[in-house]
Write a protein that holds these residues in place. Structure first.
Motif, PDB file in Angstrom:
ATOM      1  N   ASN A  86       0.665  -1.617   0.021  1.00  0.00           N
ATOM      2  CA  ASN A  86       0.198   0.304   0.281  1.00  0.00           C
ATOM      3  C   ASN A  86       1.037   1.051   0.075  1.00  0.00           C
ATOM      4  O   ASN A  86       0.428   2.099  -0.600  1.00  0.00           O
ATOM      5  CB  ASN A  86      -0.902   0.079   1.568  1.00  0.00           C
ATOM      6  N   PRO A 161      -6.884   4.573  -0.458  1.00  0.00           N
ATOM      7  CA  PRO A 161      -6.138   5.371  -0.668  1.00  0.00           C
ATOM      8  C   PRO A 161      -6.022   6.979  -1.974  1.00  0.00           C
ATOM      9  O   PRO A 161      -5.493   7.758  -2.246  1.00  0.00           O
ATOM     10  CB  PRO A 161      -5.621   4.633  -1.913  1.00  0.00           C
ATOM     11  N   PHE A 243      -7.146   1.615   4.851  1.00  0.00           N
ATOM     12  CA  PHE A 243      -6.082   1.405   3.787  1.00  0.00           C
ATOM     13  C   PHE A 243      -4.500   1.974   4.761  1.00  0.00           C
ATOM     14  O   PHE A 243      -4.237   2.828   4.975  1.00  0.00           O
ATOM     15  CB  PHE A 243      -6.409   1.954   2.493  1.00  0.00           C
TER      16      PHE A 243
END
Length: 585
Positions: A86, A161, A243
């Protein structure tokens, strides 16, 4: 009689065929001693704290040696390993967006005749004065579940994101603009005149003249944006949602679970890509050669109405985005209850109703920023002077230069956690020996001193390079003439070098002050309860759900930074003219 700087030093002269033994003067010993102190300072501030952090990553939570078990556990835990991917994902995407738009913005400032360049240049730097967390808070008020844009029916799924990349864009964009504006400004107009004489199309000229001329600046901006986005903590902390990235994982392991061993392990994973990017950038920059000769002709952009107004529209959109985010933060800090009661009030500035330290944290941040600016500027400029203007001991000056550039590759979270491991222990264990030494620096822990030290080191590289650039512009004749007149180097430093470099010195001080006000990652693990800081208070307020109060604290930080910058501008308004007049006397 004047002494030419091109003449060989006395130590290199010979009498007949016998070389004269070099005589080390008292001044040489002073300068060498100062260089040794500089190396010790940088070693303690940069290198030594990393060892206990790496050592802790090889131990379990009880301090027992487990080797690489923590790394294997990290690599075999899907949720933890996903954070690494990520972080790479948002860093690459942020770099692509930030550098692309920054190139367009910088191109418009340097290669077109669009109106309002001065205003756009100032607006491009506005995000530098805003804490990264504040960018994320502004995005929440615009695109969050109760955001203004979301309420009218446009939900962009901010948390994740999308929000991280948007927030990191505001954080990275001004850094890229500064680098690319400088690169695009160094242009020889004769190249474009030759291309025009050969009837080269504008597109081909762009790819054969413009891009090759700025490739090193472009590469630097790519690496800088990647490192900033990969290691940032503030934006993912606020809008990351589920996330996870490496920076937030470190925070959760250390603060949430008190698992310092896993926190140290993740810090190593965060450190390695940042160091690799930094090393690659340095290797590429070494291949750079002078692209602008002494006979170069500055490029004067010619009016091209279609291109100029297209660039004006692009810059307006980009600058408007930054203004809207900052304006939203101010507006949110002044309304009673978002989004139900938009009547204006100063109740959010009454921090006695919320945690985080309130105005005590705000004044502590001002104190820390002031100490950092004064001490950091003095130390960094002195070290740069010893490196650039020192005599002899070239290897020691090279070591000092190398150590001064390392902090640029150290993420703030990693540096702060390393300081916890190093300064918090009363003894320093010597690996594989069973012996330990008393730690004379343990007394700095939980004090303002360690906060100032960490902040000085964290932002020292940019300041060091700025000071080195200013010193390289000074004619070596000053030192040569002083030596011929037996004037000690420290008197030349104080009476000549400092006055001539005063604009750069003040700029370094402002850089230190502003970054100390907005930094979070470098001090999030170090601040003691008795010394809360404004930037950390924003994190605590956001965690507690007091987002409006966090916005109010963000506004105070921004206004303080802008106020200090304004004072600096007023005080130095005629400094350049006075300096030039002094030089002509």
């Amino acid at each position: 009689m004047t002494v030419s700087p091109s003449l060989p030093p006395p130590a290199a002269s010979t009498a007949g065929n016998k070389p004269i033994k070099q005589v080390i003067t008292r001044e040489d010993w002073i300068m060498r001693g100062a260089l040794i102190l500089a190396v010790i300072w940088l070693t303690v501030g940069v290198i030594l704290p990393l060892f206990p952090m790496v050592l802790r990553s090889l131990q379990d939570t009880d301090g027992a040696w487990v080797g690489f078990d923590n790394y294997l556990k990290y690599l075999t835990t899907p949720s933890l390993l996903a954070s690494f991917g990520n972080s790479l994902y948002v860093a690459f995407l942020t770099t692509l967006v930030s550098v692309s738009l920054a190139f367009v913005y910088a191109y418009a400032l340097t290669r077109t005749a669009m109106p309002g360049k001065g205003v756009f240049r100032l607006l491009s730097l506005l995000p530098l004065y805003i804490p990264p967390l504040a960018h994320a808070i502004g995005l929440i008020y615009l695109f969050g579940n109760q955001g203004l844009v979301t309420q009218v029916g446009w939900d962009i799924n901010l948390y994740g994101p999308t929000g991280i990349v948007m927030g990191e864009f505001f954080y990275c964009f001004p850094q890229a603009v500064v680098i690319l504006t400088t690169a695009l400004s160094l242009t020889d107009a004769r190249l474009y005149e030759a291309a025009q004489a050969l009837r080269t199309s504008p597109i081909r000229t762009f790819f054969t003249v413009t891009l090759p001329g700025v490739k090193f600046g472009l590469i630097s901006s790519i690496f800088v944006c990647f490192i900033l986005a990969f290691t940032d903590f503030g934006v993912p902390k606020v809008v990351g949602g589920d996330f996870n990235v490496l920076a937030t994982d470190i925070y959760k392991q250390v603060i949430g679970q008190q698992n310092f061993s896993m926190g140290a392990t993740i810090s190593v994973f965060l450190l390695v890509p940042a160091v690799l990017a930094f090393v690659l950038d340095r290797m590429i920059q070494r291949r750079q050669t002078a692209l602008v000769s002494a006979k170069a002709v500055p490029l004067q952009p010619k009016p091209q109405p279609v291109l100029d107004w297209m660039m004006f529209a692009c810059c307006t959109l980009i600058a408007s985005a930054a203004i809207i985010v900052f304006g939203t933060i101010i507006f949110a800090s002044l309304v009673k209850v978002w989004p139900y009661d938009f009547s204006l009030s100063l109740r959010n500035y009454d921090f006695s109703r919320v945690g985080g330290g309130g105005y005590r944290a705000y004044w502590n941040s001002i104190r820390m920023s002031f100490y950092t600016a004064v001490l950091g500027t003095a130390l960094v400029f002195t070290i740069a002077y010893l490196v650039e203007k020192g005599r002899g001991m070239k290897w020691l000056r090279n070591v000092t230069y190398f150590l001064s550039t390392i902090p640029l590759a150290l993420p703030g979270l990693v540096l702060g956690l390393a300081y916890v491991f190093f300064f918090n222990q009363r003894t320093i264990s010597i690996p594989f020996t069973g012996y330990a030494l008393l730690n004379p620096l343990n007394g700095l822990y939980s004090t303002m001193g360690i906060l100032v030290l960490c902040t000085i080191i964290h932002f020292s590289t940019v300041c060091f390079l700025t000071a080195s650039t200013a010193l390289k512009q000074l004619d070596p004749e000053f030192e040569a003439v002083s030596a011929s007149l037996s004037v000690p180097f420290y008197k030349t430093f104080w009476r000549v070098t400092v006055p001539m470099c005063l604009p750069a010195i003040l700029e370094i001080g402002i850089y230190y002050f502003i970054n100390a006000m907005v930094t979070v990652s470098a001090v999030i693990f170090l601040y003691p309860p008795k010394l809360p800081l404004a930037s950390v208070a924003i994190v605590n307020m956001d965690d507690a759900g007091d987002v409006s109060a966090a916005a109010a604290m963000s506004v105070l930080i921004v206004l303080t930074s802008l106020g200090v910058k304004g004072i600096y501008w007023l005080l130095t308004r005629g400094l350049q003219q006075r300096t030039q007049a002094w030089l002509k006397k």
